[in-house]
Design an enzyme around this catalytic site. Structure first.
Site, PDB file in Angstrom:
ATOM      1  N   ASP A  99       0.808  -1.227   0.000  1.00 26.70           N
ATOM      2  CA  ASP A  99       0.000   0.000   0.000  1.00 26.70           C
ATOM      3  C   ASP A  99       0.840   1.275   0.000  1.00 26.70           C
ATOM      4  O   ASP A  99       0.339   2.360   0.346  1.00 26.70           O
ATOM      5  CB  ASP A  99      -0.970  -0.005   1.182  1.00 26.70           C
ATOM      6  CG  ASP A  99      -2.171  -0.896   0.917  1.00 26.70           C
ATOM      7  OD1 ASP A  99      -2.565  -1.021  -0.261  1.00 26.70           O
ATOM      8  OD2 ASP A  99      -2.701  -1.467   1.874  1.00 26.70           O
ATOM      9  N   ASP A 161      -7.182  -4.687  -3.760  1.00 24.79           N
ATOM     10  CA  ASP A 161      -6.852  -3.302  -3.394  1.00 24.79           C
ATOM     11  C   ASP A 161      -5.591  -2.806  -4.107  1.00 24.79           C
ATOM     12  O   ASP A 161      -5.413  -1.604  -4.331  1.00 24.79           O
ATOM     13  CB  ASP A 161      -6.620  -3.166  -1.885  1.00 24.79           C
ATOM     14  CG  ASP A 161      -7.541  -4.019  -1.037  1.00 24.79           C
ATOM     15  OD1 ASP A 161      -7.952  -5.089  -1.499  1.00 24.79           O
ATOM     16  OD2 ASP A 161      -7.834  -3.621   0.094  1.00 24.79           O
ATOM     17  N   ARG A 233     -16.198  -2.576  -0.917  1.00 21.98           N
ATOM     18  CA  ARG A 233     -15.026  -1.719  -1.167  1.00 21.98           C
ATOM     19  C   ARG A 233     -14.064  -2.411  -2.128  1.00 21.98           C
ATOM     20  O   ARG A 233     -13.425  -1.761  -2.951  1.00 21.98           O
ATOM     21  CB  ARG A 233     -14.338  -1.305   0.131  1.00 21.98           C
ATOM     22  CG  ARG A 233     -13.330  -0.188  -0.108  1.00 21.98           C
ATOM     23  CD  ARG A 233     -12.954   0.602   1.130  1.00 21.98           C
ATOM     24  NE  ARG A 233     -12.275  -0.171   2.132  1.00 21.98           N
ATOM     25  CZ  ARG A 233     -12.800  -0.545   3.288  1.00 21.98           C
ATOM     26  NH1 ARG A 233     -14.035  -0.197   3.607  1.00 21.98           N
ATOM     27  NH2 ARG A 233     -12.105  -1.249   4.160  1.00 21.98           N
ATOM     28  N   TRP A 237     -12.423  -0.894  -5.404  1.00 24.90           N
ATOM     29  CA  TRP A 237     -10.975  -0.829  -5.707  1.00 24.90           C
ATOM     30  C   TRP A 237     -10.742  -1.370  -7.120  1.00 24.90           C
ATOM     31  O   TRP A 237      -9.892  -0.861  -7.855  1.00 24.90           O
ATOM     32  CB  TRP A 237     -10.170  -1.637  -4.709  1.00 24.90           C
ATOM     33  CG  TRP A 237     -10.067  -1.140  -3.284  1.00 24.90           C
ATOM     34  CD1 TRP A 237     -10.023  -1.925  -2.163  1.00 24.90           C
ATOM     35  CD2 TRP A 237      -9.923   0.224  -2.798  1.00 24.90           C
ATOM     36  NE1 TRP A 237      -9.884  -1.150  -1.026  1.00 24.90           N
ATOM     37  CE2 TRP A 237      -9.818   0.168  -1.376  1.00 24.90           C
ATOM     38  CE3 TRP A 237      -9.889   1.473  -3.422  1.00 24.90           C
ATOM     39  CZ2 TRP A 237      -9.670   1.320  -0.588  1.00 24.90           C
ATOM     40  CZ3 TRP A 237      -9.752   2.621  -2.630  1.00 24.90           C
ATOM     41  CH2 TRP A 237      -9.639   2.534  -1.249  1.00 24.90           C
TER      42      TRP A 237
HETATM   43  N1  GLY Z   1      -6.956  -1.688   1.636  1.00 22.26           N
HETATM   44  C1  GLY Z   1      -7.659  -2.170   2.766  1.00 22.26           C
HETATM   45  C2  GLY Z   1      -9.045  -1.696   2.834  1.00 22.26           C
HETATM   46  O1  GLY Z   1      -9.626  -1.273   1.852  1.00 22.26           O
HETATM   47  O2  GLY Z   1      -9.620  -1.761   3.894  1.00 22.26           O
END
Ligand code: GLY
Length: 379
Positions: A99, A161, A233, A237
């Site tokens: 990340d 993600d 989510r 992403w």
């Molecule tokens: N990248 C971790 C989340 O979206 O919570």
């Protein structure tokens, strides 16, 4: 180009006025913080608790967006403060993960784009090299995390993600004129096309590959309800992530992928416009995640800008519906509270359900400035 109706333009201007008033007050209180959430209405501070936390770039990103919008120097100063604080991560090294895109695109790359700061360029190149170094050649994927317990083996783990971190690699290739970074990004996208997107357009959160020979071993439900479910989510992403790979490469198959995920997402939006944590969660309890709605809106707006006249409105109108729902039902517009969005959720099986989360605020702000049409694109 976006063609907003007069009423929608007025609404955008109205929201920007509210954002400006709110951020003027909040930025004073949080000028030496890197927040993740709020406690009793006040931002917490990840500088004191977890400097490697993946969300630590978003507050700086919000400050750059506000600086771009208003030209008020304090926003640039706060953004620069957060960027400096992140240097500790490089010194510690252990604790970093894939990340790094989320962390250094909205801080160092933003600073470099806006001011030409050579120190920021160097930081961003460090981060890009760390991300590239996580690439698994046999499997064609970027490894997500390092093991943090003796019982875990995540050498073969990639998560959806990661699509959002890839713009750091595209930036590094453009900046250095060295194709290696973008080549790694595109290999990861090609693997994700095969392994993450399901036939119905929904996506897996975690895919485990054989780290020595490649090939999918299994999938995990990750932050969603269960294996095979549809963590919202994660869908967003993928939606925005594939779209950004298209924006950086022009490869039509990446646009097609973003559209497939978008069509699945749009078909599952409840009538009230409130997005659940997982599209396949049980009816009760009725958990929601406003962060997914804000991220989806950003991706849908970008798709709308990229497709033909006859199809663009469906994406734009869906984004407007999501954002207006957040504005009217899920925003705390008081200048006393540090957070903006309420009802963000970290994961289905997690205590952090229906809390404020900094990236919810970030993506809502990004989406609104996109609608205005002069946004500072940080990705
Ligand atoms: N990248 C971790 C989340 O979206 O919570």
């Amino acid at each position: 180009m976006l063609n907003l109706l007069r009423d929608d333009q007025d609404w955008v201007e109205h929201v920007i006025a509210k954002l400006t008033a709110k951020m003027d007050a909040v930025s004073e209180r949080s000028s030496t913080k890197i927040p993740y959430t709020t406690k009793n209405g006040y931002h917490d501070n990840q500088i004191e608790t977890d400097i490697n936390w993946w969300t630590n770039g978003f507050w700086g990103g919000m400050m750059w967006l506000m600086y771009h919008e208003t030209g008020v120097p304090k926003y640039k100063e706060i953004a620069t403060f957060t960027e400096d604080a992140l240097d500790l991560c490089f010194h510690q090294f252990y604790g970093l993960h894939h990340d790094v895109g989320f962390m250094w695109l909205p801080t160092s790359v933003a600073n470099y784009k806006v001011t030409g700061n050579s120190e920021s360029r160097k930081r961003a190149m460090h981060a890009a090299n760390l991300l590239a170094g996580r690439f698994n050649l046999a499997g064609g994927f970027i490894r997500a995390w390092n093991d943090d317990t003796a019982n875990e083996d995540t050498r073969g783990w990639a998560i959806v993600d990661c699509m959002m971190n890839l713009p750091l690699l595209y930036w590094a290739s453009k900046e250095t004129k060295d194709p290696r970074f973008a080549q790694i990004a595109m290999k990861h996208v090609d693997t994700a096309l095969e392994a993450f997107i399901r036939p119905d357009g929904s996506v897996n959160h975690i895919v485990e590959f054989d780290p020595f020979h490649g090939g999918v071993v299994r999938t995990y439900g990750g932050q969603g309800y269960e294996e095979g479910s549809s963590w919202t989510r994660g869908q967003t992403w993928a939606l925005y992530g594939f779209m950004m790979s298209y924006m950086h490469t022009g490869k039509p198959e990446y646009l097609q992928a973003a559209k497939r995920v978008a069509h699945y997402f749009m078909a599952n939006i409840p009538d009230n416009g409130v997005i659940p944590i997982d599209f396949r969660q049980p009816k009760e309890p009725c958990y929601e995640d406003t962060t997914a709605a804000a991220i989806a809106a950003c991706g849908l707006i970008e798709i709308s800008k990229a497709v033909g006249e006859y199809e663009k409105d469906v994406y734009l109108n869906t984004a407007l519906k999501l954002l207006k729902t957040i504005d009217t039902l899920r925003c705390d517009w008081s200048t006393e509270a540090d957070h903006l969005l309420i009802n963000g959720s970290a994961a289905y099986h997690h205590q952090d359900i229906h809390i404020s989360i900094i990236y919810g605020d970030y993506y809502f702000m990004e989406a609104i400035f996109k609608l205005k049409g002069n946004d500072l694109f940080l990705w």
